[in-house]
Design a protein around this motif. Structure first.
Motif, PDB file in Angstrom:
ATOM      1  N   GLY A  97      52.380  35.620  45.175  1.00 34.37           N
ATOM      2  CA  GLY A  97      51.743  36.600  44.419  1.00 34.37           C
ATOM      3  C   GLY A  97      51.567  38.175  44.823  1.00 34.37           C
ATOM      4  N   GLU A 130      49.524  38.997  35.788  1.00 32.11           N
ATOM      5  CA  GLU A 130      50.508  39.223  35.986  1.00 32.11           C
ATOM      6  C   GLU A 130      51.015  40.344  35.385  1.00 32.11           C
ATOM      7  N   ASN A 168      47.855  32.294  43.515  1.00 28.67           N
ATOM      8  CA  ASN A 168      49.097  32.765  42.932  1.00 28.67           C
ATOM      9  C   ASN A 168      49.118  31.695  41.597  1.00 28.67           C
ATOM     10  N   THR A 184      51.979  29.298  43.820  1.00 26.17           N
ATOM     11  CA  THR A 184      51.381  29.329  44.508  1.00 26.17           C
ATOM     12  C   THR A 184      50.666  27.687  44.369  1.00 26.17           C
TER      13      THR A 184
HETATM   14  C1  LIG Z   1      47.945  45.830  41.874  1.00 23.05           C
HETATM   15  C2  LIG Z   1      47.416  44.935  42.691  1.00 23.05           C
HETATM   16  C3  LIG Z   1      47.773  43.210  41.753  1.00 23.05           C
HETATM   17  C4  LIG Z   1      48.270  42.455  41.832  1.00 23.05           C
HETATM   18  N1  LIG Z   1      49.105  41.239  40.718  1.00 23.05           N
HETATM   19  C5  LIG Z   1      48.648  40.436  41.230  1.00 23.05           C
HETATM   20  C6  LIG Z   1      49.562  39.086  39.908  1.00 23.05           C
HETATM   21  O1  LIG Z   1      49.398  39.515  38.746  1.00 23.05           O
HETATM   22  N2  LIG Z   1      48.968  38.247  40.392  1.00 23.05           N
HETATM   23  C7  LIG Z   1      49.341  37.359  41.677  1.00 23.05           C
HETATM   24  O2  LIG Z   1      48.835  35.969  42.076  1.00 23.05           O
HETATM   25  N3  LIG Z   1      48.019  38.237  42.813  1.00 23.05           N
HETATM   26  C8  LIG Z   1      48.566  40.446  42.356  1.00 23.05           C
HETATM   27  N4  LIG Z   1      48.180  40.471  43.629  1.00 23.05           N
HETATM   28  C9  LIG Z   1      47.918  40.411  44.918  1.00 23.05           C
HETATM   29  C10 LIG Z   1      46.666  39.562  44.730  1.00 23.05           C
HETATM   30  O3  LIG Z   1      45.687  40.809  45.107  1.00 23.05           O
HETATM   31  C11 LIG Z   1      45.850  38.480  45.721  1.00 23.05           C
HETATM   32  O4  LIG Z   1      46.457  38.638  46.501  1.00 23.05           O
HETATM   33  C12 LIG Z   1      46.662  37.009  45.717  1.00 23.05           C
HETATM   34  O5  LIG Z   1      46.256  36.545  43.579  1.00 23.05           O
HETATM   35  C13 LIG Z   1      46.638  35.593  46.481  1.00 23.05           C
HETATM   36  O6  LIG Z   1      47.208  34.915  46.050  1.00 23.05           O
HETATM   37  P1  LIG Z   1      48.198  33.798  46.880  1.00 23.05           P
HETATM   38  O7  LIG Z   1      48.032  34.029  48.771  1.00 23.05           O
HETATM   39  O8  LIG Z   1      48.901  33.426  46.295  1.00 23.05           O
HETATM   40  O9  LIG Z   1      49.429  34.978  46.529  1.00 23.05           O
HETATM   41  C14 LIG Z   1      47.536  41.570  42.954  1.00 23.05           C
HETATM   42  C15 LIG Z   1      47.816  42.626  44.308  1.00 23.05           C
HETATM   43  C16 LIG Z   1      47.251  44.469  44.007  1.00 23.05           C
HETATM   44  C17 LIG Z   1      47.265  44.726  45.270  1.00 23.05           C
END
Ligand SMILES: Cc1cc2nc3c(=O)[nH]c(=O)nc-3n(C[C@H](O)[C@H](O)[C@H](O)COP(=O)(O)O)c2cc1C
Length: 629
Positions: free
Chosen positions: A199, A228, A353, A356
């Motif tokens: 993500g 996303e 995500n 993931t």
């Molecule tokens: C402003 C912002 C937008 C985010 N958008 C997404 C997103 O669209 N998809 C996503 O998976 N993580 C996004 N993240 C990260 C998530 O906060 C989170 O870290 C993530 O979903 C964790 O999944 P992962 O460990 O599989 O990466 C975003 C973070 C921020 C700060």
């Protein structure tokens, strides 16, 4: 059919295999959102109607994204005992001609992009003999370096038919997990694989799961983050549209590992096809007993809900996303506690995500050692990018981590558009940064990109060439984060606006050298003091462009010049008398009457009236309108 045992799964697999490899013609049309946007539905209809009119027996499939989005509509034709060919840039007329040729027993060469080698050797003679002169798919630069794990089924299966997913090895990992492994063994396997969250942050997935499993509290939850919101990114949408079961399977495995019995897939409502496909997949899995009670007779229960987000970028941030699911304002809260300890409804929650989760099902199917063998140290496995912008080949690309930016941009992407030099690449969307071409030797991994001033992000990769103004790019992204800031914390709410105002002054020719210093200082404050990742990373596009393209900022501020010829206030349009034929097209089209001239005589532009809309440039048939920078 209720799938209770591995034998039931085998029976479903057999059904799927005969659907994937029928004894008759199978034609698949890439009909993810990217394909639909280029007219794939009309191509599909033309294929269906023409085949019906000619009495041609075939299986016609609406598949997901085939990857090479720029070549869409893409049509994959599989003729038993003959071979498989991928046709590009199809339209209804060509679709009808294709059916006519196939009905006559021919495999036409027109629009044939590549021959696809089948994984079932018996199906094809020698792939190179299928259509002499047409390259193999694996030989096309766009596909040659790709390694598809997350996109393993994308564009190959009918995403609405679970049996096709099962035929490609789907739900085998689930059976192995639930019937052979303890929850701790699953976490250990994911940890050993070295999977990091796709993500954006790259947090180790096994570690997050362990924290959740060890946290006190019941019930627990798992969440799939399909928000996303990055402009230019469509990786997660595509996975959900093209292979939704890979995500559902990953979530069941993760839930078993952490002890959760309920899950949520959060998808933005602007992704209607993704919502439809993933909801359908959940319903199918429920019908088969792969979701619900006593899954595969293991005693493990798990259900999934699909929740639609209203499309705010900040709702991708995990704590804001959780607030949104709970029905509250989509605003982040301070961390710690992290969601793994206090997440949905205050309970331990794993949020990962889309990519993931899709990787998890692949890892449990093929083992941690296999996965850990792909990529480089600390950066294992593959990453999906939507490769877009000023680049020859655009599309969805999956590569092993550690590939260099150059291999990606010049190798897979084929370099700049129309032979123009690539100047920079932007990764990580609004949270990322712009890296100059001289850094294209850098490997694509989490640490390297961060050290260079960008981030891996979720997979957006935007390529920029000499006609891109880096100040304008920084302003575009800051405008985005300013609009999307939830406003809860002052540094982000006010800081992004302040930076936007400075950048606006600069592109309008009103900037001063002090503005550059102010920008840098405010950017540092916003980064340090914002509550959540949105504000903490929002300055990245500004800081990285200031770091690598300071000369462009200085040209705007001191010389009042935009070197890329983009910023309206800093350019002038002129007609080259030697080229102008006096056709009068520009004169007729100019909305402000700034162009004058006699027929068949060179025309001129009045710089005082001209608004630099560039319409004259667009309509001039001989390219006589130039930008004076
Ligand atoms: C402003 C912002 C937008 C985010 N958008 C997404 C997103 O669209 N998809 C996503 O998976 N993580 C996004 N993240 C990260 C998530 O906060 C989170 O870290 C993530 O979903 C964790 O999944 P992962 O460990 O599989 O990466 C975003 C973070 C921020 C700060």
């Amino acid at each position: 059919m209720n799938v209770r045992t591995r034998s039931d799964l085998d029976r479903l697999r057999a059904e799927g295999l005969s659907a994937l490899h029928p004894p008759r013609l199978r034609i698949s049309v890439g009909m993810a959102t990217c394909g639909l946007a280029t007219g794939a539905a009309d191509v599909y209809d033309a294929l269906r109607d023409e085949a019906a009119a000619r009495g041609l027996d075939l299986t016609l499939v609406a598949t997901g994204c085939i990857g090479y989005c720029q070549q869409e509509p893409l049509v994959d034709v599989r003729v038993p005992d003959r071979g498989r060919v991928l046709y590009a840039r199809m339209d209804p007329e060509r679709a009808r001609a294709l059916i006519a040729a196939l009905a006559a027993g021919e495999l036409p060469a027109e629009r044939a992009l590549a021959v696809i080698s089948e994984d079932q050797a018996s199906q094809v003679s020698a792939p190179s003999e299928v259509l002499p002169g047409v390259p193999l798919l694996s030989e096309l630069p766009f596909y040659a370096r790709q390694h598809k794990i997350i996109l393993r089924n994308s564009g190959l299966i009918d995403p609405t038919r679970v049996e096709e997913y099962v035929a490609r090895g789907g739900y085998r990992a689930l059976a192995h997990t639930l019937l052979d492994l303890s929850p701790q063994a699953v976490i250990d396997e994911v940890t050993r694989a070295g999977l990091r969250g796709r993500g954006g942050g790259g947090f180790p997935t096994g570690c997050k799961w362990q924290v959740c499993r060890d946290a006190p509290g019941d019930p627990r939850y798992v969440i799939c983050n399909g928000d996303e919101g990055d402009p230019g990114a469509y990786m997660d949408r595509t996975v959900l549209e093209s292979d939704p079961h890979s995500v559902v399977e990953g979530m069941i495995i993760g839930a078993y590992a952490v002890g959760a019995h309920e899950g949520v897939i959060y998808v933005r409502d602007e992704y209607p096809l993704a919502v439809e496909r993933v909801s359908q997949a959940v319903a199918q899995a429920q019908e088969l007993g792969l979701l619900g009670q006593d899954i595969l007779g293991s005693g493990f229960d798990f259900t999934v809900d699909v929740v639609r987000g209203a499309g705010a970028f900040v709702c991708g941030e995990e704590t804001a996303l959780i607030a949104s699911i709970e029905g509250g304002l989509g605003e982040p809260r301070p961390k710690p506690p992290y969601p793994a300890v206090r997440g949905l409804w205050g309970q331990p929650t794993v949020i990962n995500n889309v990519k993931t989760w899709s990787s998890v099902s692949a890892i449990l199917a093929r083992g941690a050692d296999w996965y850990a063998g792909i990529g480089v140290e600390r950066n294992r496995g593959t990453v999906v990018f939507s490769l877009v912008g000023k680049i020859a080949n655009t599309g969805l690309v999956e590569v092993p981590l550690g590939l260099t930016l150059r291999e990606m941009i010049e190798g897979i992407g084929g370099g700049g558009l129309d032979g123009k030099a690539v100047k920079a690449v932007q990764t990580g969307g609004p949270s990322g940064g712009c890296l100059p071409a001289r850094l294209f030797h850098l490997p694509i991994d989490y640490e390297t990109l961060t050290e260079a001033g960008s981030i891996m992000g979720s997979g957006g990769m935007v390529v920029m060439d000499e006609d891109t103004c880096m100040v304008d790019v920084a302003r575009y992204f800051i405008r985005f984060t300013m609009d999307e800031s939830c406003g809860k914390c002052t540094p982000c709410r006010e800081g992004t606006r302040y930076m936007y105002d400075i950048l606006t002054r600069i592109v309008e020719g009103q900037g001063t050298p002090e503005d550059l210093e102010n920008l840098e200082q405010v950017a540092a404050w916003v980064k340090a003091a914002s509550l959540c990742g949105l504000g903490q990373t929002a300055p990245n596009p500004v800081l990285s462009t200031l770091r690598y393209f300071r000369d462009e900022y200085e040209a705007h501020v001191t010389e009042k010049r935009c070197p890329a010829g983009v910023c309206r206030a800093l350019i002038r349009l002129a007609i080259q008398p030697g080229l102008c034929t006096g056709c009068g097209l520009c004169l007729r089209e100019c909305p402000v009457g700034a162009i004058s001239g006699e027929p068949k005589e060179p025309h001129t532009i009045d710089p005082h009236l001209c608004t630099r809309c560039r319409l004259c440039q667009d309509v001039c048939p001989v390219g006589a309108v130039e930008i004076v920078r």
